[in-house]
Write an enzyme that holds these catalytic residues in place. Sequence first.
Site, PDB file in Angstrom:
ATOM      1  N   ASP A 649       0.965  -1.096   0.021  1.00  0.00           N
ATOM      2  CA  ASP A 649       0.217   0.043   0.010  1.00  0.00           C
ATOM      3  C   ASP A 649       1.059   1.412  -0.110  1.00  0.00           C
ATOM      4  O   ASP A 649       2.171   1.075   0.420  1.00  0.00           O
ATOM      5  CB  ASP A 649      -0.973  -0.179   1.284  1.00  0.00           C
ATOM      6  CG  ASP A 649      -2.309   0.891   1.051  1.00  0.00           C
ATOM      7  OD1 ASP A 649      -2.291   1.565   0.144  1.00  0.00           O
ATOM      8  OD2 ASP A 649      -2.997   0.908   2.033  1.00  0.00           O
ATOM      9  N   ASP A 719     -10.844   2.381  -2.624  1.00  0.00           N
ATOM     10  CA  ASP A 719     -11.233   2.227  -1.312  1.00  0.00           C
ATOM     11  C   ASP A 719     -12.858   2.210  -1.048  1.00  0.00           C
ATOM     12  O   ASP A 719     -13.498   1.993  -0.125  1.00  0.00           O
ATOM     13  CB  ASP A 719     -10.854   3.178  -0.520  1.00  0.00           C
ATOM     14  CG  ASP A 719      -9.469   2.777   0.052  1.00  0.00           C
ATOM     15  OD1 ASP A 719      -9.001   1.642  -0.261  1.00  0.00           O
ATOM     16  OD2 ASP A 719      -8.755   3.810   0.496  1.00  0.00           O
TER      17      ASP A 719
HETATM   18  C1  DGJ Z   1      -5.799   1.868   2.134  1.00  0.00           C
HETATM   19  C2  DGJ Z   1      -6.439   0.844   1.285  1.00  0.00           C
HETATM   20  O1  DGJ Z   1      -6.780   0.925   0.126  1.00  0.00           O
HETATM   21  C3  DGJ Z   1      -7.312   0.027   2.310  1.00  0.00           C
HETATM   22  O2  DGJ Z   1      -7.630  -1.267   1.483  1.00  0.00           O
HETATM   23  C4  DGJ Z   1      -6.301  -0.378   3.367  1.00  0.00           C
HETATM   24  O3  DGJ Z   1      -5.373  -1.519   3.053  1.00  0.00           O
HETATM   25  C5  DGJ Z   1      -6.108   0.764   4.201  1.00  0.00           C
HETATM   26  N1  DGJ Z   1      -5.160   1.745   3.156  1.00  0.00           N
HETATM   27  C6  DGJ Z   1      -5.243   0.368   5.361  1.00  0.00           C
HETATM   28  O4  DGJ Z   1      -4.754   1.352   5.803  1.00  0.00           O
END
Ligand code: DGJ
Length: 930
Positions: A649, A719
């Site tokens: 990430d 997200d």
């Molecule tokens: C952003 C990601 O897109 C989410 O799926 C998750 O992993 C969060 N970060 C965790 O901080």
Amino acid sequence: MERERRALAHVFDRMVPDADQAAMAVEGTGRRTVGKEVFEDTQPRVKLAGTVVVDEAGKHFRLYSKSSMYAFCVDPVGRIEHLYWGKALPPNDDLTYLSFSNGPAKLQRAAVAKNHLRAKASAPVSTGKEALGSDEDNGIALLDSESSVDGGTVKNYSNMHTIEGTEKSLAGDTTTADTHMAMTSALGISNLQDLLDAGSVFRAQIDSSTSIKCPLPWENPRTFLGEWAGAATFGRPSKLLEFGEGSTGDYRSPSFDLRFQDGGRVCPFRYQSHRVVSGKQPMQHINGRLPELHANVENATTLVVTLVDEQSLLECDLVYTVFNDVDAIVRRVVVRNTTAHPILVQKLMSATVDFHTSNSYFLTHLSGSWANERRIVSKELSMGRVCIDSCRGTSSHQHNPFAALSVGQPQENDGEVYGMTLVYSGNFVAESDMCENGRVRLQMGINPNNFEWELKSNDIFESPECVLVFSDSGLTGMSHQFHSLFRHHLLPKQFKNTVCPVLINTWEAMYFDTTYANVMSLAKGAAKSGVEMLVVDDGWFGSRDDATSSLGDWYVCKKKLPEGLAKLAQDINDLGMHFGLWVEPELVSHKSRLYQKRPDWILHKPDVNKDSADGDFVLDLTRTDVQNYLIDCMSSVFESANIEYVKWDMNSHITEIYSDHAAPSAQGKVYHQYCMGLYQILNTLTSRFPRIRFETCCGGGGRFDAGMLQYSPQIWTSDNTDATSRLFIQHGTSLVYPPSCISAHISSVPNHQTLRISSFKFRFLVSLFGSLGLELNIATIEERECAELSMYLQLCKALSPIVHEGEFYRLWNPVDSKQLCAWMSYHQGRGEAVVAAFLLTSDPGHYLPRLRLKGLEPQSNYLVEEIIPSTAAHNVQTGRIEACPAPIYKLGKKSITASGRTLMSAGLPVHLIYDGDTAAFFIRDISRFM
Ligand code: DGJ
């Protein structure tokens, strides 16, 4: 064979098979095939797909991909002139005539001149008038010059040229245009265009004492096509080029901007040489690592055209790779500082394509925001520039490194579309520039904003690769080319044609509360439903109880996982599931041990925002010590347990760009070096851990690009996990990226981002057209839903190979209709398809269109079976939704049999009734079993 070769002599004569033309085999006689195209004539058949054909004499280059062709030539002054990009053309058609159209409305200009001359012919002659020509004006000025012509005769001709400060002149009784040309070439000027291109001033001085005959240009074809009439109307702003220079009269957005030591930026690159190489010439990785497409000698050919600036002797290579199995070309540019002094690279586009005028051009791109990524935007171009870019350090949620030009409004299935995407994950720009004559320049490369690269003598700078695809079957054809190219020539080989195990991710199930008990309880429920992998998301390390701390402290939080990762992974493996882990290595929290120890490792402008206690910072990946630290640190995490999946990430964009480590003069390199540092880390880790399947992510889908696909076969899409929102996001994403690369998880309802409630079936079907996973707490779902989930996961195992390996079709477009969406994947090899239709908002009294399928074999017979029929109906007496004893089929019956032609032409009448209603079909070619 020899006879056939002789029959094609006139073709082969012009095509000097510069290097490996073995691929261009002659196969029998009767018809010629170029890629898929078959040209009916008496010529033998020549297979050209994936080859480069070079006409040495005229310096014409044709790049043949699967069924399309890209052509350019060297113009008389050595510029690389774009000729054509489109369907494959017969190899023996001479395309030189296309150069003629490189001047707008030349015939009108000539006609004006003709009338003007005729008018002048009878006008009294005056003396001492002077006509000046530059490349903005035109050669006809000589003929047009006031009072200079009397009955087609120019009096007292003097022809004076200033080239590079030296004045050369001719004067006398020139009587014809031929004589004029002969005299001009005696000065070392082959034609007027050369003269104008040399940036010199053309001057013809005329008075009444001498007479010359001045033929009307169109009376002499050579003159008409050559010097006098045509030349100056060519004017540079209209020339179609492959690599456009600024500062010399071409006012479109240039392909490059290089600054010499003296501050000058005039750099007219001219053709020097070329070479053809079998397969793909690998990138040089001189300034660092960049991702790239791969190919072998059987399926690709590379053409390298070397240009030189004759003044400074600076060199650059335009590199083109053409593939035989896709209608795609990959381009990049390499600049070699062969001068004695450093130069500054301030802009270097990876690919520039100039398009000839059409009635209307539309630009399509993918733009949006966090939780709303990659919505399809199309707009008609008018004069001026359109710039789609990112300056955030990642390719961004806001704009994707993709742009497509279409002739007219883009259609899903018809029309010509030219798509471009950059194999790059950092700051990019996609620019279109329509100039005054309606021609459009489309180009893409590293964003020049905040970019400056000092290139020392003998150093090399290599741009990222840019993919160019052509489709004459609308957006669908374009998507198929991108998908096929990425599947076969970009994704990590070990995951090619594999379906990612169905995973459950802990994020929306427990957020930061990743305790052993919570994770195991989720895992147990998941295992029962047939989930194959559990991925522990954020929260497992340092003292990470929320987003304000611990990034950088990549050791297990003993409070949550007392027995560590190895034990957790083992226990999950014991449930029959694989184990995966989330990391965010590029960031460091202010509250972290790493930051306390290495505050100098962050990208920051000293003292700006450095002390925000809850914040996190971006590590300075331009530094090799930081890269090595992250490689070591992540290696020990990945080795610490049986980790088979990593979600990588990055939840920040880069601000206050500055590297303490870099000299003031190197600060313009930081964004690009950051990106290359990241690639270096990913490359090392993915090679060191080939068993680990990576999923990259950036606060959702903020770094969804072809650069990342080299390391990660799927990318976290957004997200926003709401199924309705995802229809739009995945629909847009599919324009460029294959469904297998689109991570799509079923989440709980009400959805955490939108609070919307949608049926399990709706959520399943949306996720099925991606890499399906779960993002919910199984413990909270009802028993009935657990059974439903198991059934969906079984279906997913059966249907995913069709989605991941088949061709994807967007049947109904939610963006246009705002009401309906339908997708289909057809696996030609299996003769199987899966189709899903969604009604977003119902409109009582309004009938839905029939759902027309795509891509089937017209002659084949197909069995269309509705899968997951509804088991609930609306009881109009009570107003309730009630369980139904018999399944309700949206087709009116469980299955139908029809030919591909019928299914594609008449379509399926699908009864979708209420908001969120869906239907799904499994389709099989039954002719194969007869
Ligand atoms: C952003 C990601 O897109 C989410 O799926 C998750 O992993 C969060 N970060 C965790 O901080």
